[in-house]
Design a protein around this motif. Structure first.
Motif: not given
Length: 595
Positions: A444-446, A470-473, A495-500, A502-503
């Motif tokens: 997602p960062e790329a 593929e990377y937002a849900r 979940e917090e790290e996963l959200a980070a 993703m975005n």
């Protein structure tokens, strides 16, 4: 300070490495062992029996895939025609600010690990009265070690099962929590037994009419172990006296004296002037490869912290020489190789030894994968490797790194490329990650970076669609990341790290290609200034500017430098070539001089 198979209480440990600086290896796959597979595992039924050994992951499906570095960084570029067809550009002289003092090192200190006590250190050097209580104490420590490791692994399972449905063989979250609580109780009882046997051992030592050398070392360690941290030097006078006596008596065995010298350094601490000489004495006395490595690592860290980078590098090279020799005694310290290589690579990058830095960082990546399968770059080697390749404008031929390392390496390569205005390499690295390792945490960062690099709305739309699909849900990528994170984080933190992930939070990337002659001129001037700034330390004070010309009509920049001394010429050749990539077919000339 982290621990490897960490068993530590008040500083004395039995036959295990403790306090080692850096992350500890973690299991990567979801182990399905840990008990009797046929045992009931219903939510309200009995739970599988726990065997600590079965908790260790055997990584049944290690990822052995690799990728060539020449695929990550491509030396030759595809030259697209510019919107305009410029004549040769003469940019006059770039006035470069004189270099200031080098920045100080970041960080507030360093950590020192100490190898735990091993009864072999004092073999045949203790009094007969000591043998039985010493055996009882070391046996108690072995039991405590097993319970501490088991408790650590079960705590990992509790965290994992809080975020991911555990394998059926675990018996469910309830069973894992019960096993962890039981292990914690057993650990407490084992600690009490260590305390009891230690008191008995110390009582025997204190009651001896005279102490043998091994008794002195052992008693000194027990006394030092009771010292508070930090402690007043006067409080350590007795253990220091015991260690000093063992070290100075040349009738004692060299290895016993070496261990006493090590403990002397340990109890005094790095803030004391005699700390370094004590460690130097360890090296002079010991033939034990493991103790040599431990001591060299400490001396290197102290030298670096004191600003003596050359000595730190020399000491770390000695560590690597020890690892290059076939020696089974260093198997439990193999994880140090990657850390030392990472430190060497960073130091060499800082002093401009880019080829060496590139080689060391690549080896760091190769050495890491076996010990840290869930963390592809625990020692931060990816930024060093990316920076060295970017500066040299070339990847080493025939060198491969683990494919898992591509995640952090691609992001680092994009950053290094953009810092040099090499947007084509940045786009290439990002797109390679998306195609070669789509399950990487960094994808997602790329994508976020690529959105600012690509030049058409169609390309941005395709990237946005891919991110959303593929990377937002919830999907394969989110589940893979959740499983990776769940071992070490609480469910909420996962979940917090996963959200980070993703975005990602980073400054937006904006690449705007020049469309008019004035824009191209400004772009070339910026590149020329960047090249000059990279070489400010070696330009020297000259009345006449150094003349630089660069021809980017081929697939690689061709640079010519006139009027510079050898070091400045070599630097400008390299720096100009790396900062005039992604330009297009044009000839440019400019001067470089310090202000």
């Amino acid at each position: 300070m982290q621990r490897s198979v960490a068993v530590r209480a008040r500083g004395i440990v039995v036959a295990m490495l403790v306090g080692a600086c850096g992350p500890s290896p973690r299991p990567t796959s979801v182990p399905d062992g840990g008990g009797n597979p046929s045992a009931p595992s219903s939510p309200g039924g009995s739970c599988p029996a726990i065997d600590y050994a079965a908790l260790e992951s055997d990584d049944r499906n290690p990822d052995t895939r690799t990728i060539a570095l020449t695929r990550v960084f491509q030396r030759e570029e595809a030259r697209a025609d510019l919107v305009i067809a410029p004549a040769p550009f003469d940019l006059d002289v770039m006035r470069i600010a004189r270099p200031g003092p080098p920045p100080g090192k970041m960080g507030g200190g360093f950590g020192l690990g100490w190898e735990g006590f091993d009864a072999r250190w004092v073999a045949a050097a203790t009094s007969p009265e000591v043998e039985a209580p010493l055996a009882a104490w070391t046996a108690a420590w072995k039991v405590l070690a097993d319970h501490q490791r088991g408790s650590y692994l079960l705590d990992q399972r509790v965290r994992f099962a809080g975020s991911v449905e555990p394998p059926a063989a675990w018996g469910g979250l309830r069973c894992v929590e019960e096993a962890a609580a039981r292990a914690e109780r057993d650990e407490t009882k084992a600690g009490e037994e260590v305390e009891r046997t230690e008191q008995a051992l110390r009582g025997v030592l204190e009651g001896l009419p005279s102490l043998r050398p091994g008794d002195e070392l052992l008693l000194g360690m027990l006394l030092a172990d009771r010292l508070p941290h930090p402690h007043d030097p006067k409080d350590a006078e007795r253990p220091i006296a015991l260690f000093t006596k063992v070290v100075r008596d040349e009738a004692n065995g060299r290895e016993l004296r070496a261990r006493a010298a090590e403990q002397l350094a340990r109890v005094q601490g790095p803030g004391v002037e005699s700390f370094g000489p004590a460690l130097e004495q360890v090296l002079a006395l010991t033939e034990d490869p493991a103790l040599k490595v431990e001591t060299l690592v400490k001396l290197a860290d102290v030298a670096e912290y004191g600003g003596d980078d050359a000595r730190a590098e020399s000491l770390r090279m000695q560590v690597m020489e020890l690892f290059e020799r076939p020696n089974g005694a260093l198997e439990h310290q193999a994880w140090r190789k990657a850390r030392i290589l990472g430190e060497l690579a960073e130091a060499r990058l800082e002093r401009g030894a880019f080829e060496q830095a590139r080689a060391d960082a690549a080896r760091c990546a190769q050495e890491t994968v076996a010990d840290f399968p869930r963390e592809p770059d625990p020692w931060g080697c990816a930024p060093t490797l990316a920076e060295a390749m970017a500066e040299l404008a070339e990847a080493p031929a025939g060198v491969e790194v683990p494919l898992a390392f591509l995640g952090p390496l691609a992001i680092a390569s994009m950053d290094s490329a953009l810092a040099r205005r090499d947007h084509e390499q940045a786009e290439h690295a990002g797109m390679l990650l998306l195609s070669a390792l789509p399950q990487a945490a960094q994808v997602p960062e790329a994508i976020a970076m690529l959105m600012g690099i690509v030049q058409t709305e169609e390309e941005r739309a395709r990237l946005a669609e891919k991110k959303l699909a593929e990377y937002a849900r919830e999907g394969q990528w989110t589940e893979a990341q959740r499983q990776r994170l769940a071992w070490d984080l609480s469910p909420a933190a996962v979940e917090e790290e996963l959200a980070a992930l993703m975005n990602p939070r980073r400054s937006p990337v904006v690449v705007r290609l020049p469309q008019a002659p004035i824009e191209l001129t400004e772009d070339l001037r910026t590149r020329a200034t960047l090249a000059g700034e990279a070489c400010a330390d070696v330009l020297g004070s000259r009345r006449r500017p150094v003349q630089v010309s660069v021809d980017t009509r081929g697939t690689t920049p061709v640079v010519t430098v006139k009027g510079a001394k050898t070091a400045a010429e070599a630097c400008l050749l390299r720096a100009t070539a790396s900062r005039f990539r992604s330009v297009g077919p044009v000839r440019t000339s400019f001067g470089v001089a310090l202000e």
